[in-house]
Scaffold this active site. Structure first.
Site, short mmCIF file in Angstrom:
data_model
loop_
_atom_site.label_atom_id
_atom_site.label_comp_id
_atom_site.label_asym_id
_atom_site.label_seq_id
_atom_site.Cartn_x
_atom_site.Cartn_y
_atom_site.Cartn_z
N TYR A 1 0.82 -1.21 0.00
CA TYR A 1 0.00 0.00 0.00
C TYR A 1 0.85 1.25 0.00
CZ TYR A 1 -4.35 -2.51 0.32
OH TYR A 1 -5.42 -3.32 0.03
N GLU B 1 -3.30 -30.46 6.30
CA GLU B 1 -3.56 -29.38 5.34
C GLU B 1 -4.80 -28.55 5.71
OE1 GLU B 1 -4.16 -30.57 1.25
OE2 GLU B 1 -4.77 -28.57 0.65
N ASP C 1 -4.90 -33.36 1.21
CA ASP C 1 -5.83 -33.85 0.20
C ASP C 1 -5.04 -34.63 -0.85
OD1 ASP C 1 -8.02 -32.69 1.38
OD2 ASP C 1 -7.97 -30.88 0.13
#
Lengths: 363, 646
Positions: A96, A195, A247
């Protein structure tokens, strides 16, 4: 203090290089290792993957190159000022702030994050030396371990990661170096890095940490540096095996690779972040077959990612080649939580014990 | 003996008047349906007005108004067309409007809008057939005279005007003609076409001002963009190559010449002494024979001899093309809302088919808000008249379709057919005889010579278009480099010296190394300058007529970013119309369409500024420079192309 002075002088040397190029009527440029999959090599010394010898040149000869150099200079100046003024900022804050850098403005935070990493690569410093903090932290730990943290007020506080924390666990700060965190007491056999939040909570609810003497760490997707650094410390300082439970899809394998082998983006500090002893527990494509798990079809992106992993030097062992080829053949992927097909307790009562004993972690 | 059947049949056979014939074959004249009827009526009126004004040397100021006559119930509309033309003398008014095939242009061989003299009287007839109402005509030929008002119909039996009423009236205009015709038509559907027709007409008639008032009272003015009348087209005699036997027989019969050689020399184009002798010899005819005495067979041999002897092409200066500059100007004006990236135009030199001179002009409007994924729009014109229908049958469509547009940056399936892309194509065919496919004059027939000329014109224009496109791509690239050396590098030097607290290092050499080219930049400015400021050529002040002069100023900056001194020639193209009033430094050559400078020894990092000023141009006539170089490797140069010679 010495560390701060070192950082200033190292980072200033980049500006000096450019300045001297101008003075010597050379086209300004800086070189750094190429940060792509094609340029990572296995370091025998650290058993992790590091950047190789290929160098990329950022030259003012092209418009893009010149923009990069200009942005680099703005970041150098910004970091120098932060160190001198004893301030720090998050990567997002820096992004920013860069909005006000007119010509040197970034188009996305990804660009500014990546340039901060470039500076680490060039100088050999860590971004902590540059007073830059990541946004992402707050990965969680639950397990029989006492961690002593030096809080922001300078007080040393001991936290038992079962008794002193709620169900969400102990939240990992972004700095996990010894001056901030130390391990006091523990009674566990292994670390299980998970995970997804859903699976982490399932294991906690089922009391897996107590029953199986495990320290559970939530990876929160692609793990933050602090999470990877903490896993490495748990492994190397306490000698606990680290098992990664994700996964069953190409993106999850990359999570494991960044834990065990080192991520491509941070290969310059792999020896500091990666845990070469970490092992992949599952869910593997073989598990899909063996446990008859519910699946989804691989998408086009999934298939491309798997193929790209076949050419990734980190996945060149027999295990990964076999599993990835099997998955391409199946054309399927699955999730950790697909194990719920057999009931909520199946993962803690059957799947994990079976896999863990298979891997020789529990008898 | 019974009466022969032929006698019986003969009783039924009678002359069909032209008017009756057209009454039954409305479609031939473009009145096939109510939508077409509206457009054709407007078109015939406007064409007539334009022709009349031009013949009289008046800048046309035309009003077109369509009034709803019955609230849309029976679709009756009043079509009003009013001009500031020369007017029509009283005696002729009934004939011009109340008689088919009456006019001055049918026998003349010259470029004009209407040719057959069917036009406006056909509208009068159509109005009469559909509404039963006569046409009202007001015409005035001189300020000092009154205006005449007629109500006219057509007697369809014998093709004669029927005067319903006549009167004189006061009309403010010094001269002009106004017609009011009631017709049944479909304005709702025809609306779009009326606008399109008027807009198109305005494009190819930049000297005309056309005001349109729609039934709802909305007014649209198609502005005049050129204050000069087109060069008047002149009448020519028939050329032997284009003549038909019937015409030849008629001409031979009615000629005043007593000798064949005189007949050939005076009544035909391109027949000189030598050619005449050659033709007579080829035909085996005595050149002193009286042409009136020639038999049909002899004339046929003469006709054959015409084809065998090489005869010069007819004069082509009889044509009145619009011109590249004017086409660009009016296209620009009419495509303002599209804000096109550029407009390119090409005028071909005149050419000939079957003894008829013709000339092709084309234009391409590119970019802006034009849709990128639809076929290009084709605007077709013949003798400054828009052709709105039967695009598929027109030779121009065939010519466009046969060009492979893919290599000029447009999409085209298989390199054939109408290309797809953000463009409008304009094609104008001017001729003493435009070969239409039918009487409704909507499509030009498939004449190989014309097709070829259209192809050549579009190819040339497409090359210009391609030049613009590559230039645009190049410009984007050079812009980048320019940003690099003018913004980023100085900023980079400043920042590093600030971080290190050292003086800012010099940049020139680094810039030279990065660029490694000769950099040419240009700008064009269009300003109105009061007289006193204008014109200094060779140190002398010349005064120009008129109070203000518009000046187009072109500035060219050359910077040598190579590491050695260089010399080369620079050419800047200019429109032929542009009058050079200043050029600094002095070019070594000023030609009709370019200026040439000799750049002698430009040192590394040295900057040279060139400037030239022109008058007599509109803003859109010259909006960017076309720069060329020679005497230097063109790869060393950004901003100018290799000079390929004139």
């Amino acid at each position: 203090m010495q560390r701060d002075r070192d950082a200033i002088s190292k980072i200033q040397s980049i500006a000096e290089k450019v300045y001297n190029d101008f003075k010597n009527s050379e086209i300004p440029c800086i070189t750094l290792p190429t940060r792509t999959k094609s340029n990572i090599v296995f370091s025998e010394k650290h058993s992790v993957w590091k950047y190789g010898k290929n160098l990329s040149k950022r030259s003012a000869k092209t418009l893009d190159g010149a923009y990069m150099l200009l942005r680099t200079m703005y970041i150098v100046e910004f970091i120098k000022q932060m160190i001198e003024n004893k301030k720090s900022s998050t990567l997002r804050e820096m992004y920013y702030i860069s909005e006000g850098w007119s010509l040197a403005k970034f188009n996305s935070q990804q660009e500014s994050d990546s340039l901060a990493e470039d500076l680490e690569v060039i100088t050999g410093c860590l971004r902590e030396d540059f007073k830059l903090r990541p946004e992402e932290d707050g990965a969680r730990i639950i397990g029989n371990i006492v961690i002593e943290e030096v809080t922001r007020t300078g007080v040393k506080r001991k936290i038992h990661c079962q008794d002193d924390v709620g169900d969400a666990g102990y939240s990992i700060p972004y700095n996990v170096e010894p001056e901030k965190i130390s391990f006091k007491k523990y009674d566990a056999d292994f670390v299980l890095a998970v995970e997804t939040g859903g699976m982490f909570d399932r294991l906690v609810e089922n009391g897996f940490d107590e029953k199986s003497r495990a320290i559970l760490v939530h990876l929160k997707g692609q793990p933050a540096r602090s999470t990877r650094r903490l896993l490495k410390r748990l492994n190397e300082e306490l000698g606990l095996p680290v098992l990664v439970f994700t996964d069953c899809d190409p993106w999850s394998y990359r999570i494991f690779a960044s834990v065990a082998y080192g991520a491509i983006k941070t290969a310059h500090i792999s020896e500091y972040l990666a845990t070469p002893a970490a092992q992949f527990l599952g869910v593997t494509p073989s598990d899909i077959v063996n446990y008859e798990l519910p699946t989804d079809d691989l998408t086009k992106e999934d298939i491309n990612a798997l193929k790209s992993e076949l050419s990734d030097p980190r996945f060149q062992d027999e295990f990964w080649k076999g599993e990835i080829k099997l998955q391409l053949q199946l054309g399927k992927k699955s999730e950790q939580q697909a194990l719920a097909k057999y009931g909520l307790d199946y993962v803690t009562d059957t799947y994990l014990p079976e896999k863990l004993s298979e891997m020789g972690i529990i008898k | 003996m019974a009466n022969p059947i032929a006698l019986k049949l003969a009783q039924k056979q009678k002359e069909i008047s032209v008017a009756e014939f057209f009454e039954r074959n409305k479609h031939i004249l473009g009145f096939g349906n109510p939508t077409r009827a509206i457009i054709t009526s407007v078109k015939e009126g406007v064409d007539n007005s334009l022709d009349a004004c031009e013949e009289a040397g008046i800048l046309p100021d035309i009003l077109v108004e369509i009034k709803d006559e019955d609230g849309g119930e029976k679709n009756e509309y009043k079509i009003i067309v009013e001009d500031n033309g020369p007017g029509i003398i009283k005696k002729q008014i009934p004939n011009v409007f109340g008689r088919l095939l009456y006019g001055s242009r049918f026998h003349a061989i010259k470029q004009s809008r209407g040719q057959q003299g069917i036009g406006i009287s056909a509208v009068v007839l159509y109005g009469q057939l559909t509404t039963g109402k006569p046409t009202r005509v007001i015409s005035k030929i001189d300020e000092k005279m009154p205006a005449y008002v007629y109500e006219i119909g057509i007697n369809t039996h014998n093709n004669t005007p029927e005067i319903i009423s006549q009167d004189i009236t006061h009309w403010e205009k010094p001269c002009g003609t106004r017609i009011e015709i009631n017709i049944i038509g479909d304005y709702i559907r025809g609306k779009r076409f009326v606008h399109e027709y008027l807009q198109s007409t305005s494009i190819v008639n930049p000297h005309a001002q056309i005001t349109f008032i729609a039934p709802d009272g909305e007014k649209h003015v198609f502005e005049r963009t050129a204050d000069i009348l087109p060069r008047p087209s002149t009448e020519i005699k028939p050329h032997p190559y284009g003549i038909e036997l019937g015409t030849l027989m008629k001409m031979a019969k009615s000629t005043k010449c007593r000798k064949l050689s005189a007949f050939l020399k005076t009544e035909f184009s391109s027949m000189g002494e030598r050619t005449t002798n050659a033709v007579c010899k080829e035909a085996g005819l005595d050149k002193n024979i009286n042409p009136k005495m020639l038999t049909r067979d002899q004339l046929l041999t003469l006709l054959k001899a015409f084809k065998k002897v090489k005869i010069m092409a007819p004069p082509t200066n009889c044509l009145s093309p619009i011109g590249e500059t004017l086409i660009r100007r009016s296209l620009k004006h009419e495509t303002q809302e599209i804000s096109p990236e550029f407009i390119v135009t090409t005028s071909r030199p005149p050419s000939v088919f079957s003894g008829n001179p013709f000339q092709v002009e084309v234009g391409i409007v590119y970019g802006g808000n034009l849709p990128k994924d639809s076929p290009v729009k084709i605007l077709r014109f013949a003798n400054r008249v828009p052709l709105l229908y039967q695009q598929g049958d027109c030779v121009s469509t065939a010519a466009i379709s046969s060009i492979d547009w893919r290599r000029y940056g447009l999409e085209q399936k298989g390199g054939k057919g109408i290309p797809v892309g953000p463009a409008i194509f304009l094609v104008h065919v001017a001729s003493t005889h435009v070969p239409f496919t039918s009487e409704s004059k909507e499509a030009i027939a498939d004449i190989p010579e014309i097709e070829n000329e259209i192809k050549l014109a579009f190819r040339e224009c497409a090359r210009k278009m391609q030049r613009h496109l590559t230039k645009k791509a190049k410009r984007a690239k050079t812009r980048e480099k320019f940003d690099l050396i003018t913004k980023i590098l100085p900023e980079l030097a400043k920042k590093t010296s600030l971080i290190l607290n050292k003086p800012i290092p010099p940049l020139d050499e680094v810039i030279t190394k990065i660029m490694d080219v000769v950099w040419i930049e240009d700008s064009v400015e269009y300003t109105k300058k009061p007289l006193s400021q204008v014109i200094k050529s060779d140190g002398q002040t010349t005064l120009y007529e008129g109070s203000d002069e518009h000046v187009t100023t072109s500035r060219i900056t050359i910077v040598n970013y190579k590491r050695k001194p260089l010399k080369f020639n620079l050419y800047a193209l200019k429109p032929r119309e542009g009058k050079i009033i200043k050029a600094d430094p002095k070019p070594i050559e000023i030609k009709d369409y370019y200026l040439k400078w000799k750049i002698d020894n430009i040192k590394p990092t040295e900057k040279i500024e060139l400037l030239f000023e022109m008058t007599s141009l509109a803003k859109e006539d010259f909006e960017e420079n076309d720069l060329y170089i020679d005497g230097i490797n063109p790869e060393y140069v950004i901003g100018a192309e290799k000079w390929e010679g004139e």
